[in-house]
Scaffold this motif. Sequence first.
Motif, short mmCIF file in Angstrom:
data_model
loop_
_atom_site.label_atom_id
_atom_site.label_comp_id
_atom_site.label_asym_id
_atom_site.label_seq_id
_atom_site.Cartn_x
_atom_site.Cartn_y
_atom_site.Cartn_z
N ALA A 266 3.26 -15.60 2.18
CA ALA A 266 3.51 -14.15 2.25
C ALA A 266 3.05 -13.47 0.95
O ALA A 266 2.47 -12.38 0.98
CB ALA A 266 4.99 -13.89 2.50
N GLN A 267 3.27 -14.11 -0.18
CA GLN A 267 2.86 -13.54 -1.47
C GLN A 267 1.33 -13.48 -1.58
O GLN A 267 0.78 -12.53 -2.14
CB GLN A 267 3.44 -14.36 -2.63
N ILE A 268 0.68 -14.49 -1.04
CA ILE A 268 -0.80 -14.49 -1.08
C ILE A 268 -1.33 -13.35 -0.19
O ILE A 268 -2.23 -12.61 -0.58
CB ILE A 268 -1.35 -15.86 -0.62
N VAL A 269 -0.73 -13.21 1.00
CA VAL A 269 -1.13 -12.12 1.90
C VAL A 269 -0.97 -10.78 1.19
O VAL A 269 -1.84 -9.91 1.24
CB VAL A 269 -0.28 -12.14 3.21
N ARG A 270 0.16 -10.64 0.50
CA ARG A 270 0.44 -9.39 -0.22
C ARG A 270 -0.64 -9.10 -1.26
O ARG A 270 -1.09 -7.97 -1.41
CB ARG A 270 1.81 -9.52 -0.88
N SER A 271 -1.06 -10.14 -1.98
CA SER A 271 -2.08 -9.92 -3.01
C SER A 271 -3.40 -9.51 -2.37
O SER A 271 -4.13 -8.66 -2.88
CB SER A 271 -2.24 -11.16 -3.88
N GLN A 272 -3.70 -10.09 -1.22
CA GLN A 272 -4.94 -9.71 -0.50
C GLN A 272 -4.83 -8.26 -0.02
O GLN A 272 -5.78 -7.48 -0.14
CB GLN A 272 -5.16 -10.64 0.71
N ALA A 273 -3.67 -7.92 0.54
CA ALA A 273 -3.48 -6.55 1.05
C ALA A 273 -3.62 -5.55 -0.10
O ALA A 273 -4.30 -4.52 0.02
CB ALA A 273 -2.12 -6.43 1.72
N ASN A 274 -2.99 -5.86 -1.23
CA ASN A 274 -3.08 -4.97 -2.39
C ASN A 274 -4.52 -4.79 -2.83
O ASN A 274 -4.94 -3.69 -3.20
CB ASN A 274 -2.26 -5.53 -3.55
N ASN A 275 -5.28 -5.87 -2.77
CA ASN A 275 -6.68 -5.80 -3.18
C ASN A 275 -7.48 -4.91 -2.22
O ASN A 275 -8.33 -4.11 -2.65
CB ASN A 275 -7.25 -7.21 -3.25
N ILE A 276 -7.19 -5.02 -0.93
CA ILE A 276 -7.90 -4.17 0.05
C ILE A 276 -7.55 -2.70 -0.22
O ILE A 276 -8.42 -1.82 -0.26
CB ILE A 276 -7.54 -4.56 1.50
N VAL A 277 -6.26 -2.44 -0.43
CA VAL A 277 -5.82 -1.06 -0.69
C VAL A 277 -6.48 -0.52 -1.97
O VAL A 277 -6.99 0.61 -1.99
CB VAL A 277 -4.27 -1.01 -0.83
N ARG A 278 -6.48 -1.34 -2.99
CA ARG A 278 -7.04 -0.93 -4.29
C ARG A 278 -8.49 -0.50 -4.15
O ARG A 278 -8.94 0.44 -4.81
CB ARG A 278 -6.92 -2.12 -5.27
N THR A 279 -9.22 -1.18 -3.27
CA THR A 279 -10.64 -0.86 -3.13
C THR A 279 -10.90 0.19 -2.06
O THR A 279 -12.05 0.55 -1.79
CB THR A 279 -11.44 -2.14 -2.81
N MET A 280 -9.84 0.67 -1.40
CA MET A 280 -10.03 1.74 -0.40
C MET A 280 -9.45 3.07 -0.87
O MET A 280 -10.14 4.06 -0.92
CB MET A 280 -9.37 1.35 0.93
N TYR A 281 -8.13 3.09 -1.16
CA TYR A 281 -7.52 4.37 -1.57
C TYR A 281 -6.55 4.16 -2.74
O TYR A 281 -5.75 5.07 -3.05
CB TYR A 281 -6.83 5.05 -0.38
N SER A 282 -6.56 3.00 -3.32
CA SER A 282 -5.77 2.67 -4.51
C SER A 282 -4.27 2.55 -4.27
O SER A 282 -3.67 1.55 -4.57
CB SER A 282 -6.05 3.65 -5.66
N MET A 283 -3.68 3.61 -3.72
CA MET A 283 -2.26 3.52 -3.39
C MET A 283 -1.89 4.61 -2.37
O MET A 283 -2.59 5.62 -2.28
CB MET A 283 -1.39 3.63 -4.64
N PRO A 284 -0.79 4.38 -1.65
CA PRO A 284 -0.44 5.37 -0.61
C PRO A 284 0.17 6.63 -1.22
O PRO A 284 0.71 6.57 -2.34
CB PRO A 284 0.61 4.63 0.21
N PRO A 285 0.12 7.77 -0.51
CA PRO A 285 0.80 8.98 -1.00
C PRO A 285 2.30 8.73 -1.04
O PRO A 285 2.83 7.95 -0.26
CB PRO A 285 0.45 10.04 0.04
N ASP A 286 2.98 9.42 -1.95
CA ASP A 286 4.39 9.08 -2.19
C ASP A 286 5.39 9.98 -1.49
O ASP A 286 6.44 9.51 -1.03
CB ASP A 286 4.66 9.14 -3.70
N HIS A 287 5.10 11.27 -1.39
CA HIS A 287 6.15 12.24 -1.04
C HIS A 287 6.90 11.89 0.26
O HIS A 287 8.12 11.79 0.26
CB HIS A 287 5.57 13.66 -0.94
N GLY A 288 6.16 11.70 1.33
CA GLY A 288 6.81 11.42 2.62
C GLY A 288 7.60 10.12 2.59
O GLY A 288 8.70 10.03 3.16
N GLY A 289 7.04 9.13 1.92
CA GLY A 289 7.73 7.84 1.82
C GLY A 289 9.04 7.98 1.05
O GLY A 289 10.05 7.37 1.40
N ALA A 290 9.00 8.81 -0.01
CA ALA A 290 10.22 9.03 -0.81
C ALA A 290 11.29 9.71 0.04
O ALA A 290 12.49 9.42 -0.08
CB ALA A 290 9.88 9.87 -2.04
N VAL A 291 10.85 10.61 0.91
CA VAL A 291 11.78 11.30 1.81
C VAL A 291 12.41 10.30 2.79
O VAL A 291 13.63 10.27 2.99
CB VAL A 291 11.03 12.43 2.57
#
Length: 394
Positions: A266-291
């Motif tokens: 699961a940790q390896i999958v997470r690192s791969q997912a983070n890498n895909i995100v980093r190279t697409m949009y870096s990180m998700p928007p926060d406001h709605g998630g915080a709500v």
Amino acid sequence: MFEKLGAMPQDAILKVIEDYSADKRSNKIDLGVGVYRDETGATPILSSVKKAERKLLESQTTKSYLGSSGDPDFNQQMQHLVFGSKSGSGDRITTLQTPGGSGSLRIAAGIVLRTGSASAIWTGSPTWANHVPLLGSAGIEIKSYPYYDAESKTLQFDDMLGALQAVPAGDIVLLHGCCHNPTGLDLSEQQWREVSDVIAQRGIVPFIDIAYQGFASGIQIDNFGVRHLFDAVPEMLVASSCSKNFALYRDRVGALSVVSKDAKTAQIVRSQANNIVRTMYSMPPDHGGAVVKLILADAALRSEWESEVESMRLRLRSMRERLGGAMRELTPDHDFSHFERGNGMFSFVGVTPEQVERLKTEFAVYMVASSRINIAGITNNNVDHLAQSIAAVL
Ligand SMILES: Cc1ncc(COP(=O)(O)O)c(C=O)c1O
């Protein structure tokens, strides 16, 4: 260089919106775009969301970057919401905040591609119009299995099971968690069990898209498929969305959960997912998630949100019953029981593109050419006009 580009065809839904806006008739009905609407035709901000936003405004101290997988507390809350009692089981599940359910689906397809072990993602026929382009854009082949029989307006369950028996081990099968888009017809609990048996026997990896949790039978019931499959298979993917059940559409809130064989994987999958995100949009928007995080963690806000979801669910149910009842009276020779058999926001009317065109030009009733309608566009005031219009074009 840009003159070398050809224009893309117009999105079918955008065309419906444009035509509807230009129509001056006062009895017009918009059943096209897929957002929830209340009895007045509005898509309001939920009261629980407004309160959480006020709280956030007062309490938030920084807008500094978060990591590629978003807010860990949001992820934990979402895992709990989607997996219920199964969440947190031995750290086999890793959850990442994503820009909506769409972001989640796209990242999931990227992870699948990187494993190199799936030859295709299998989607039901039909499925949400954006599934194939969205998942396919990751570069993985998309294939289909039968799901809905347009003639009888029922699930093609035996054909579906038969097709799944032939899916190669390691391939991915996409299933709708609840409120199937576009048919409204969901697997029963018994059917989930049967599908899950085939998936487990064949070594298929299930991928559940749950974008309408709470709109079918209730928040804690609609994740039956997720919970059941979690116990049946070693690996699975779950894309969830807060667009509809929190009405946070444009704030782009969703989550991707990946279940692996063990915590280390699961940790390896997470690192791969983070890498895909980093190279697409870096990180998700926060406001709605915080709500969402605030609502799910606060007993009073959560209880208010749950009752708001319940009232959306009950309104959809009531409109399904009113339309189904009206069709039974007007056209006793036709079977429109699928409106009542369905869940959530969508059903096909089951008419031809020519009849869809007549509904628009003669009756000011707007829907996409496939005759998929948004049940939330129906109100107590327009349901009779809608039923009479459908009856008239049959
Ligand atoms: C089946 C299904 N999955 C996923 C989504 C994605 O929604 P969003 O990206 O807005 O969260 C939708 C939206 O209509 C949907 O119908």
